[in-house]
Design a protein around this motif. Structure first.
Motif, PDB file in Angstrom:
ATOM      1  N   ASN A  42       0.963  -1.514  -0.673  1.00 32.38           N
ATOM      2  CA  ASN A  42       0.016  -0.072  -0.107  1.00 32.38           C
ATOM      3  C   ASN A  42       0.809   1.176   0.091  1.00 32.38           C
ATOM      4  O   ASN A  42       0.077   2.340  -0.140  1.00 32.38           O
ATOM      5  CB  ASN A  42      -1.230  -0.247   0.866  1.00 32.38           C
ATOM      6  N   LYS A  79       2.043  -8.811  -4.114  1.00 31.99           N
ATOM      7  CA  LYS A  79       0.424  -9.289  -3.084  1.00 31.99           C
ATOM      8  C   LYS A  79       0.052  -7.811  -3.248  1.00 31.99           C
ATOM      9  O   LYS A  79       0.370  -7.351  -2.139  1.00 31.99           O
ATOM     10  CB  LYS A  79       0.740  -9.970  -1.177  1.00 31.99           C
ATOM     11  N   THR A  81      -3.836  -5.164  -2.918  1.00 32.20           N
ATOM     12  CA  THR A  81      -4.192  -5.725  -2.892  1.00 32.20           C
ATOM     13  C   THR A  81      -5.749  -5.086  -3.373  1.00 32.20           C
ATOM     14  O   THR A  81      -6.567  -5.084  -3.222  1.00 32.20           O
ATOM     15  CB  THR A  81      -4.972  -4.445  -1.201  1.00 32.20           C
ATOM     16  N   THR A  82      -5.315  -4.755  -5.050  1.00 33.09           N
ATOM     17  CA  THR A  82      -6.281  -4.147  -5.769  1.00 33.09           C
ATOM     18  C   THR A  82      -5.211  -3.958  -7.075  1.00 33.09           C
ATOM     19  O   THR A  82      -3.986  -3.677  -7.034  1.00 33.09           O
ATOM     20  CB  THR A  82      -7.044  -2.181  -5.927  1.00 33.09           C
ATOM     21  N   GLU A 106      -6.488  -8.335  -6.075  1.00 31.60           N
ATOM     22  CA  GLU A 106      -8.051  -9.072  -5.930  1.00 31.60           C
ATOM     23  C   GLU A 106      -8.389  -7.820  -7.459  1.00 31.60           C
ATOM     24  O   GLU A 106      -8.054  -7.135  -7.607  1.00 31.60           O
ATOM     25  CB  GLU A 106      -8.549  -7.496  -5.282  1.00 31.60           C
TER      26      GLU A 106
END
Length: 180
Positions: A42, A79, A81-82, A106
């Motif tokens: 992030n 890895k 998140t989006t 995701e």
């Protein structure tokens, strides 16, 4: 190769930084080799990687460790998140990667079409996809012409915990796809 520095500061967290910031990578435009682990995807700034990178081992996310890393391959372990975190810099690295790991990406339900629909992973030798509840196909060739060769030099494919996977390939491929 051991554990990389993992206390990266987020851009703009505070005015007086005490640790390195990932945005500093943008200023290393002549960098050709990079080994890097970013435990928190992030905090990844937009387009931090130069197109001059020739050799790299880049791990993004808390799912990855250095052990088992084959230093002879350009390795990318993601890895995110989006899917929105896949900027031009990461897409460029995807196309050049020889060893690719994907965990919980995701918004992705078709690996080839959504991650490298132009090159079809021409350099990829090893593909590891894990822990994704959305992936239904590794290749859905309905989306592109029959003349494309997908994964022409792929030697190993590891699929783990893909609960929605319906098929590795949907539709017909060329004879040169999955050649090895």
């Amino acid at each position: 190769m051991g554990n990389s520095f993992n206390q990266w500061e987020d851009e703009g967290v505070n005015l007086q930084r005490s640790n390195a910031s990932l945005s500093e990578l943008k200023h290393l435009s002549k960098l050709t080799s990079l080994d890097l682990h970013i435990p928190d995807g992030n905090i990844l700034p937009e387009n931090p990687f130069s197109d001059k990178l020739e050799r790299y081992h880049i791990l993004i996310g808390n799912a990855w460790k250095w052990y088992g890393l084959d230093e002879t391959f350009n390795t990318l372990k993601l890895k995110l998140t989006t899917r929105n975190q896949l900027d031009q810099g990461l897409k460029m690295l995807l196309k050049r990667s020889e060893d690719l790991y994907s965990d919980v990406l995701e918004g992705v339900n078709n690996i080839v079409y959504q991650l490298d629909n132009e090159g079809l992973f021409q350099q990829l030798t090893h593909l590891h996809v894990q822990n994704n509840a959305e992936i239904t196909y590794i290749i859905n060739s309905i989306h592109w012409s029959y003349t494309h060769n997908a994964f022409p030099i792929l030697e190993s494919l590891f699929l783990d915990n893909l609960v929605s996977l319906e098929s590795v390939c949907y539709s017909q491929l060329t004879a040169e796809s999955f050649w090895k």
